[in-house]
Design an enzyme around this catalytic site. Structure first.
Site, short mmCIF file in Angstrom:
data_model
loop_
_atom_site.label_atom_id
_atom_site.label_comp_id
_atom_site.label_asym_id
_atom_site.label_seq_id
_atom_site.Cartn_x
_atom_site.Cartn_y
_atom_site.Cartn_z
N HIS A 299 5.64 0.58 -6.76
CA HIS A 299 5.15 -0.81 -6.60
C HIS A 299 5.81 -1.74 -7.63
CE1 HIS A 299 1.54 -3.28 -4.94
NE2 HIS A 299 2.57 -4.07 -5.21
N GLU B 99 -2.84 3.90 -3.80
CA GLU B 99 -2.09 3.92 -5.06
C GLU B 99 -3.00 4.34 -6.21
OE1 GLU B 99 -0.10 0.13 -5.50
OE2 GLU B 99 0.79 0.30 -3.51
N ARG C 59 2.10 -4.15 1.61
CA ARG C 59 0.90 -3.46 1.17
C ARG C 59 0.83 -2.11 1.87
NH1 ARG C 59 0.86 -6.11 -2.61
NH2 ARG C 59 -0.74 -7.47 -3.49
C1 GLV Z 1 2.48 -7.51 -5.61
O1 GLV Z 1 2.29 -6.60 -4.86
C2 GLV Z 1 2.04 -8.85 -5.34
O2 GLV Z 1 1.32 -9.08 -4.37
O3 GLV Z 1 2.41 -9.73 -6.14
#
Ligand code: GLV
Ligand code: GLV
Length: 328
Positions: free
Chosen positions: A289, A271, A242
């Protein structure tokens, strides 16, 4: 008696397999547009919903739960669940779930992609080729970091960290890891002789540091100017967890000043925006991401989210519920 088909709202189009599974026993409405809903649109869309499948970009908090008075279950289309106020959902007796396991391999593979791409300057040198400015082979051109035999440090060794470490076997890397619970990872210790160390020691000893911790109040800005300074100047930081675990302005400054050698990022503090100056740096690889973005992982996430929601709405045990006590 008419069949009872619970109303389900899905906040963004998902792989069809998951939608089909839901549609077999629920009335399913999907956000028709391929863009994120605004907060106001989201709150309006869930007014009648008994079940919702939502995204990591949406906050599932008291205001959301107020806007969905009929809600009996929420399935997050992500493994990370820092977007959900689990305590609030639990207080209201609403089960919530995430999608662990099905995206572990895909995300670990992406962490390796970033590690190798940053080590060997893949994005920077690809740009050289595309620009037509390559002058031909040279002994001192584009030298990068060695990987084999270098030390891999995992900040957090849960499912994804463990998978990443196991993939290091071909590279013969000593493995260090931290554990916020203090619990040992016996698989890693047995298979790879991995060593549980304090965070500061991991930073000082690792050539590659890969982040695999959830975002919590105690991991927010774990990487900032003072801690980045503890890393080797030759080290590379990889983050597929994250964004806010890393203070992105500080990282940009550290990369600019050579405090560390490079970084590979899949996640960002705000983001979809990037910290000022990050995009101008050659020693960082930037991905949008996409840790779980393989065909199989995204399909299996959709199926798992659907199975969780179906069990919440129709009875049964949701496979990966985060607050199973509310079901008792
Ligand atoms: C993506 O970032 C997830 O947590 O699945
Ligand atoms: C995180 O939840 C993981 O699967 O490592």
């Amino acid at each position: 008696m008419p069949e009872i088909r619970p109303k389900v709202y899905v906040t963004r189009r998902l792989p069809q397999e998951g939608l089909d599974l839901l549609a077999a026993s629920c009335d399913v409405e999907v956000n028709p547009e391929d863009r994120p809903l605004t907060r106001a649109e989201l709150l309006a869309a869930v007014a009648d919903a008994e079940g919702v499948i939502g995204l990591l970009t949406e906050r599932i908090d008291a205001a959301f739960l107020d806007a969905a008075p009929k809600l009996r279950g929420y399935a997050n289309y992500a493994v990370g669940f820092d977007n959900i106020d689990v305590a609030e959902a639990t207080r209201r007796g609403i089960p919530v779930s995430n999608t662990p396991d099905v995206l572990t391999t895909a995300t670990a593979e992406l962490a390796w992609t970033l590690l190798l791409a940053a080590a060997r300057r893949v994005v920077e040198t690809d740009a050289v080729m595309r620009s037509g400015s390559w002058t031909g082979w040279g002994p001192l051109q584009f030298l990068g970091a060695d990987v084999t035999g270098r030390t891999l440090g995992l900040v957090g060794a849960g499912r994804i960290g463990t998978a990443m470490a196991r993939m290091s076997r071909g590279f013969d890397m000593p493995v260090l890891y931290t554990s916020s619970s203090g619990r040992r990872n016996e698989i890693l210790e047995r298979e790879l002789k991995a060593e549980l160390v304090p965070f500061e020691e991991l930073l000082a000893r690792s050539d590659f540091v890969s982040v695999h911790t959830p975002l919590t109040p105690s991991t927010r800005h774990l990487f900032r100017a003072e801690t980045l300074r503890l890393m080797k100047p030759t080290a590379i930081l990889v983050n597929t967890a994250r964004g806010p675990v890393v203070k992105e302005d500080d990282l940009a400054a550290a990369l600019r000043q050579g405090v560390i050698a490079g970084a590979g990022l899949d996640v960002y503090e705000n983001e979809p925006r990037l910290a000022q100056g990050l995009a101008e740096l050659k020693n960082v690889v930037l991905l949008p991401h996409v840790g779980s973005a393989t065909f199989a992982a995204r399909r299996d996430m959709a199926l798992l989210a659907a199975r969780n929601l179906l069990a919440m709405l129709l009875g049964g045990t949701p496979p990966t519920c985060l607050n199973p006590d509310v079901l008792r």
